[in-house]
Design a protein around this motif. Sequence first.
Motif, mmCIF file in Angstrom:
data_model
loop_
_atom_site.group_PDB
_atom_site.id
_atom_site.type_symbol
_atom_site.label_atom_id
_atom_site.label_comp_id
_atom_site.label_asym_id
_atom_site.label_seq_id
_atom_site.Cartn_x
_atom_site.Cartn_y
_atom_site.Cartn_z
ATOM 1 N N THR A 88 27.909 19.865 34.276
ATOM 2 C CA THR A 88 28.561 20.552 35.391
ATOM 3 C C THR A 88 28.992 19.521 36.403
ATOM 4 O O THR A 88 28.282 18.553 36.661
ATOM 5 N N HIS A 139 29.301 25.673 27.704
ATOM 6 C CA HIS A 139 28.039 24.945 27.620
ATOM 7 C C HIS A 139 27.311 25.279 26.349
ATOM 8 O O HIS A 139 26.396 24.591 25.945
ATOM 9 N N SER A 187 31.875 22.915 42.011
ATOM 10 C CA SER A 187 32.143 23.458 40.679
ATOM 11 C C SER A 187 31.183 24.626 40.447
ATOM 12 O O SER A 187 30.194 24.785 41.164
ATOM 13 N N GLY A 193 28.892 25.337 38.264
ATOM 14 C CA GLY A 193 27.494 25.010 38.019
ATOM 15 C C GLY A 193 26.821 24.478 39.278
ATOM 16 O O GLY A 193 25.634 24.716 39.512
ATOM 17 N N VAL A 232 25.430 26.268 33.896
ATOM 18 C CA VAL A 232 24.815 24.944 33.920
ATOM 19 C C VAL A 232 24.662 24.459 32.483
ATOM 20 O O VAL A 232 24.351 25.238 31.593
#
Lengths: 606, 611
Positions: A395, A553, B496, B498, B525
């Motif tokens: 991230t 992710h 951002s 995350g 994340v």
Amino acid sequence: MSTEHHDPTSSRIGAQSELGTLATLRRGLELSPELRRGLLVTVVLAVVATLGRVIIPFVVQQVTDNGILASGGPDIAFVARAIGGAAVVVALTSVAQYFVNVRLFTSAESGLATLRMTAFRHIHDLSVLTQSTERRGSLVSRVTSDVDTISMFVQFGGLMLLISTAQIMLATVLMLVYSPLLALVVYLCFVPLVFLIRRFQPMLGRAYGVVRERVGDLLGAVSESIVGAVTIRAYGVEERTAERIDKAIEEHRAAAIRAQVRSVMAFVSGQAFAGLTTAVVLVVGTVLATRGDLSLGQLLAFLFLVNLFTQPVLMATEILNEMQNAVAGWRRVIGVVDTQADVSDPGAEGVHQERGPITVDFEDVSYAYPDGPTVLEEVTLRLEPHTRVAVVGETGSGKTTLAKLLTRLMDPSGGRVLLDGVDLRDIAFASLRRRVVLVPQEGFLFDEDLAENIRFGRPEASDDDLALAVTELGLDAWVDGLPHGLATRVGQRGESLSAGERQLVAIARAYLADPDLLVLDEATSAVDPSTEVRVQRALEGLTRGRTSVAIAHRLSTAEAADLVVVVDRGRVVELGRHADLVGRGGVYSRMHASWSSQQGSDVVAP
Amino acid sequence: MSVVSAPVPRQPATRAVLRRGLRVIWGGIRVERRPFALAVVGSVLWAAATVGTAGAIGWLTDAVIEPAVGRRSVSAADLWAIFGLLALVLAVNVVGVILRRVYATVAGFNLQARYRRGVTRQYLRLPLAWHHRHPSGQLLSNAHADVEATWQVFNPLPMAIGVIFMLLIAGGMMILVDPFLAFIGLLVFPGLFAANLVFQRAMSPRITRAQELRAEVAQVAHESFEAALVVKSMGREDEEADRFRTRTLELRDSLVEVGRTRGTFEPVIEAIPTLGTLAVLGVGTWQVAQGDLDAAQVVQMAYLFSILAFPVRALGWVLAEIPRSVVGYDRVQHVLTARGGLEFGEGRARRDGGPAASRLDGVTYRHEGEEEPALHAVDLVVPAGSTTALVGPTGSGKSTLTNLALRLVDVEGGAVTLDGADVRDLGKGEIPAVATLVPQQTFLFDDTVRNNVTLGADASDESVWAALRVAQAEGFVRALPGGLDAMIGERGGMLSGGQRQRVALARAVWRRPRLLVLDDATSAVDPSVEQAILAGLREASDGMTVLVVAYRMATITLADQVVYLEHGRVLDRGTHAELVDRCRGYADLVHAYAREAAERAAVERSEEEAR
Ligand SMILES: Nc1ncnc2c1ncn2[C@@H]1O[C@H](COP(=O)(O)OP(=O)(O)O)[C@@H](O)[C@H]1O
Ligand SMILES: Nc1ncnc2c1ncn2[C@@H]1O[C@H](COP(=O)(O)OP(=O)(O)O)[C@@H](O)[C@H]1O
Ligand SMILES: [Mg+2]
Ligand SMILES: [Mg+2]
């Protein structure tokens, strides 16, 4: 192909335009041409109405002097005629005034509607970054209350200013005819007022400008408390939020009163000058009269003229105050309308591309957010047609930034992005948005039903197209389970759906849009794994033949991709297929190790 | 597309508008007694000075100027008398106007501020279900435009009261001059009243519509600007502009209608006193001819009337504002009188620092307006100090359950307890003091990192950094210009996705809650950071009970207990291993990726073999 591209640094929304009062008015009229339309007829009617209003006291005067007080006793016939005539004048005046009012309201509201629409449209034309320099609630004020502020002035003010000026000139001529000396006295008395007004005006303008900004802040604060309702309740921070709002309310109140007090002072000083003028004229006039330069009757008549002169002057100062208020509103709206759209549509000059397989090239692309460090550095990348690309990385490494550059939500600070060899900045939006669609991290649903929300991707899609899209994505079972199927309303921001369901709708919407390049930015992050896998397979089948870029992710996406792009701290550090990268011992193999360790070892292969 | 329009109940446009308007005004006056009284004093001074100016000039003409002209000489004392008297009247006038206008403004804006505080307090107090029913744009409009509409009437009000004062003086003088003629003249007032009634009746529905449309325009704008990213990325600017255009043009038409009504009313109100003057003149002349009256009396009467013409217009302005005021008031009142906030008990939550126990017994919950419950008789026991994972497909009711556990909403059936106490018996602020939720949808304030973590509470830098460290947010916050004091933009737009989630996590961790509820709080994340967060949490979670909604295996396997939810029902509970064995749905869910990988590998293998 090399076209001039303007400075890529993003602009902020002008809090207010820097234009002076006159320039603001000029620009305002330019933006709302309706305000001037038919103005001539309105002015003529207004002159008629004003004349009517001036005639009536005159007739009353005549009736008393020549009718009731006529030398041979009351002249009933004359009085009857005069009253009859006056009644007709009253009727005409009323009718004229009615038409003036209606015409003014119509042109004012039409002009302001145009202004609202222009500002609204322009806000959408601004780049996402520029938009985010202001709170949404405050942006709303630019197309609502800021515009409302203008309405009072454009309804009456402008015209009254014209009429007042005419009245002032008329009174001046009459005064000169009666007594040039006294006329000079009147003007001398008013000279200081002119200077005072000139000093007051900019002060007032600033004060009203502050009020407009406070309104924006207020709406921003209120809007935050509404949209953040869940968080505020979960953390029990109602009081702190209330304090923040109260501060905004109090600042608005204080600013509004401050501006109003200034405007009162401006008005009152006008009134003081008017009163002093009457006193001075009476004093000087008395001196002149005792010298025999003037008869008593003439002096009293002159006082009447002074009144005819000061009334419009007072009216004018009042309108000038109101004008500053309007100008403050206008400055805010113009501030947004004249903010340069830094990511702009080349429009008609732009390239219109054929639909079909798409090749994307990043050439030395760098990006830094305004006043920020570089978050993407010299990215060079080629995405071939028919490939499924996965972008992975920590991230904050710059994946979303990459996606935004790819879909031209922002322009790179350095380098260029090419679609089929054409710089993105040269492609007409109509063509670009048709070919390239982004599903953002946080999709937004409208307070409509499901069907309308999905149709947002392609407004002309038929109900069958919709149903087909839902089925192809494997969402039909879910939709059928909803109480009203596709007609289920999703609530504000889609909040009557669960977060994962919202994402599914956002994907269906993009899917229906049927682009050549589909960019998914963590578009399934809130969806459960089985559904995600199912949707992904469906998308894969469907995106075969196009290019798709998925940021995720969950590395299952990467495992299935034709190309994995590994981003780390703003650089593309690895590039290749999953199978090639996974054993290389680089960033990707570390990420994958961490990912697969999470999947547990108790996997039962089918 | 359509906007759900304001569900504000419309008051029938009755004759009662005037009465209700006066009641609204009276209510405002009572609240802002002092400024209003000062404004009225000012207004009376102004009225007296206005009548006085004409009187002063008349008196000076008779007593000073005429004799002086007759003498053909004037003394300095005479001139000073002229100037002094007029200056005195002027001073009274100016003081009156300042008092009147300034305090009218103060009263009006004080009322606006007071009602805005009331309205926004309601926004904070009313339950989430109420918010679901009311579009944000409309709420913005209630807080701004409608409050403004209600109290705008205070601007012309004191002047109108001064006018009434003038009318009383003038009316008294008229009656003294000649009762019959005065009667003819005062007929003007029933005329004005009738005209006003007609006006109010015509105006009310139009103004109501205009205020509704104002709210709708605000609503479309607010929604559309919030959707800006989606609009842009799909190239739907034109459609959005059309949607806004439709509402704006409707608003325009409605405002033009309002203008037309006002535009009709104003000339009428203006004409009536003039016609009254003419009537007085006509009848007066006739009476003079009859020898009932002398000419000077009629002239005086006509003069009295003519000075009233302008002030009566001011009265007209107040009357014209009344329908708007009533409509605004109704819309504001709709918010102020909304009921249904959560009721709180007296109970206090334990604050001994030890972990809390949370329990749901037979909980049923139905979202407002839905037929099917989102949760059916759910039993859930989260023992103190344990970690419980809540797993289930999208839309199975996990977020709903977390909201219930923290009493963001109330159950329809069954009970939710915290440390054995029914959450409905706990006092306000007790639950947030010990239990914290990280919602699925991250919400950050337009503020600094520090304030987003502490939410305004006093805190040492060290404690904030520690929380950020647990949430793996320390690194990027240090890199921000300003560090803890960096502004992060509206809803955290400068971070951002995350990073936003991690700040939200730090916010929860910083409070060291006894019960921490994480609703899919690490979805944006990456896995390695997630692992680090989990490790940090485990260290920090001494004395903490954790309820976590998760899909990822790493999180689930940390849990002492896994609860599997489907379609709002608990299908199974136990350890991860147990559930994998006996619960098909659960196994499918958590193994989806692995199975997918395995299948893909198989396909690739067979493709290679085929080659
Ligand atoms: N609007 C913004 N203004 C300033 N900085 C930003 C903005 N959006 C993102 N950033 C910064 O840019 C970096 C990359 O962000 P992003 O591309 O969103 O990361 P991710 O890989 O998680 O999608 C982050 O450090 C973030 O803080
Ligand atoms: N405010 C609401 N009004 C009506 N239905 C809702 C609302 N919020 C959620 N739902 C529905 O309730 C169900 C459970 O939602 P939720 O608890 O958010 O699911 P999840 O398990 O994904 O967190 C879903 O079917 C959703 O559509
Ligand atoms: Mg991102
Ligand atoms: Mg959820």
